[in-house]
Design an enzyme around this catalytic site. Sequence first.
Site, PDB file in Angstrom:
ATOM      1  CD  GLU A  58      -2.800  -1.431   2.280  1.00 35.82           C
ATOM      2  OE1 GLU A  58      -2.568  -0.779   3.308  1.00 35.82           O
ATOM      3  OE2 GLU A  58      -3.600  -2.383   2.243  1.00 35.82           O
ATOM      4  CG  ASP A  60      -2.778   3.926   5.492  1.00 33.91           C
ATOM      5  OD1 ASP A  60      -3.861   4.392   5.906  1.00 33.91           O
ATOM      6  OD2 ASP A  60      -2.721   3.003   4.659  1.00 33.91           O
TER       7      ASP A  60
END
Length: 618
Positions: free
Chosen positions: A187, A211
């Site tokens: 990611e 994140d």
Amino acid sequence: MAKIGINIATGSLQQAEMIVGIDLGTTNSLVAIIHPETKQPVALREFNTSSLVPSIVHFDEFGNPTVGETARQFLEVDPQHTIFSAKRLMGKSYKDIQENAGYFAYKVIDDNTESLVKVQVGDQFFSPIELSSFILKELKQRAEHILKTPVTKAVITVPAYFNDAQRQATRDAGKLAGLDVMRIVNEPTAASLAYGLGLKADQEATIAVYDLGGGTFDVSILQISNGIFEVLSTNGDTYLGGDDLDRAIMQFWMQAGGITMEDLKQHQTLAQGLRLKAEEAKKHLSSHDRFSTDWNGEVLSITKAEFEGLIAPLIAKTINCCTRALADAKLTADKIDTVVMVGGSTRVPAVKAAVSAFFGKPVNDSVNPDEVVALGAAIQADILAGNNKDFLLLDITPLSLGIETMGGLMDVLVPRNAKIPTSVGRQYTTHVDGQGSMRISVYQGERDLVKDNRKLAEFNLTGIPGMPAGLPKVEVQFLIDADGILIVKAKELRSGVEQSIEVKPQFGLTDAEVEQMLLDSLTNAKQDMVTRALVEARTEGEQILAVTEKFIGKNQAQLTQAELIDTAAAMQALQLALTMEDKNLIQSKIEELNEISRPFAERAMDQAVSGALKGKSI
Ligand code: AMP
């Protein structure tokens, strides 16, 4: 060459086969593509709707699944049949999630703590892979509906800390959904790609990707050089996210209004209403200074300053993780060139401010934080489709990988922190005459004895033609692909017999377990070294005894009386040394016997080789 087709519905030209990028998230999932005309990444959405599909599966009374917003409606009213956060269960055993079992409102099967978890819905059982495949199938169908073209190929993103088992599980989910998973991408790497980072071949940069999603937090430190992404470290808290910010506001209001948990438990819809109001307040405060609303006849309000006071400890937690990630990467904050923000909760201004202050520079937040990962996945998909320069996406192995050798020793082929993709080969041989098979046991861990490490897989290389011990040459090869999936191959080079296995570990390791394994290896390093040296010496001693004994049995007549007596004495001395815990003594006795028997051993080798070449068994 990409195939071009005509969309009958719109008359526009389009690629017949498109590789899509999929962000399979814990809370929300979405699909993105490179727009065939603008060449820019875009998240797919039906007209006037959100691109985000809640990662929730609801099963009706007949066991039929629905996914997304419709399924979300059932979260509170039908929790037993509404599965959220299946991603947290990917590649995990019940043991792995036991600590957080209370988090799941549905039934996670706990009868066998060693095997992979299943979720019970009515009288059906689902693996997290199947549950994720329902979400992927829904995404695939949506994409096909929007693009008016079949979607069969995808790049799917996973957190950087996902281990082999979790990556493999994600791949399997894709396969089940009818998708050919071209690549599993981290990611944070995808998020960086969405900001154009790493797309220039000569670019060198160190990036921090922060994140903060709905329920999870992670930070990754990446290094790009020569178009290669390398994950230097990751850190985070898998149970910290926007939901906690909502909860902080709820508790603030409950305290202010004298509302107790008991009150809320009795009125489920009121509780749900309060939670939704809290989330609304949080979002509102991202761009306003105060929030006020009615709830159950009461006025609830909160100022931005109050909210920031409430969430300061939560933000501090995430900053601590950043400190640890930097330490693991052996970097200081000033060495970070770019900070990338991912996840809806990074819209909170206090979060941005804290991250920016920590790294001492403005953060990159111009790309929609909910879509940035999927957009990057689409860019990677485009690269794979051959529409862009091909990039290698590098990772590192969190723990060493190796096989078991004589005496239960761990022989490391791929050391911890090795860059992947990688391929390593090493030759082994048999230790018993005529040995027709060889057991290859694959382990992960840092300890010298395999019993202290974690077994990943085991297989037998069979069909090795009968040869004396030491003669077969078995090449064991470890191949780790860019997705972090390990393939182990074994080949007997003289005969060509070959066997291979794709390693799908039975259960994933939590970050804490990886940490524990590393700590154990440090604590026990000295003792491990002593044990290893002793085991190695013993193994060698036993092999030499066996070889010598066999040779004497066959060739007694050709040895002089003096040779026989000397050999027997040296063998006896070695035999005795083997019963003691003294590595040096064993080694000196091995050397003594070697001195005497070396000429015999060489003669035996010569005969064996010529015999094997003639295809005779000896
Ligand atoms: P994700 O998992 O990345 O989809 O993140 C979703 C989280 O972001 C949820 O907790 C949302 O409440 C939160 N979120 C979305 N928009 C905002 C906003 N404007 N301000 C603060 N949080 C938000």
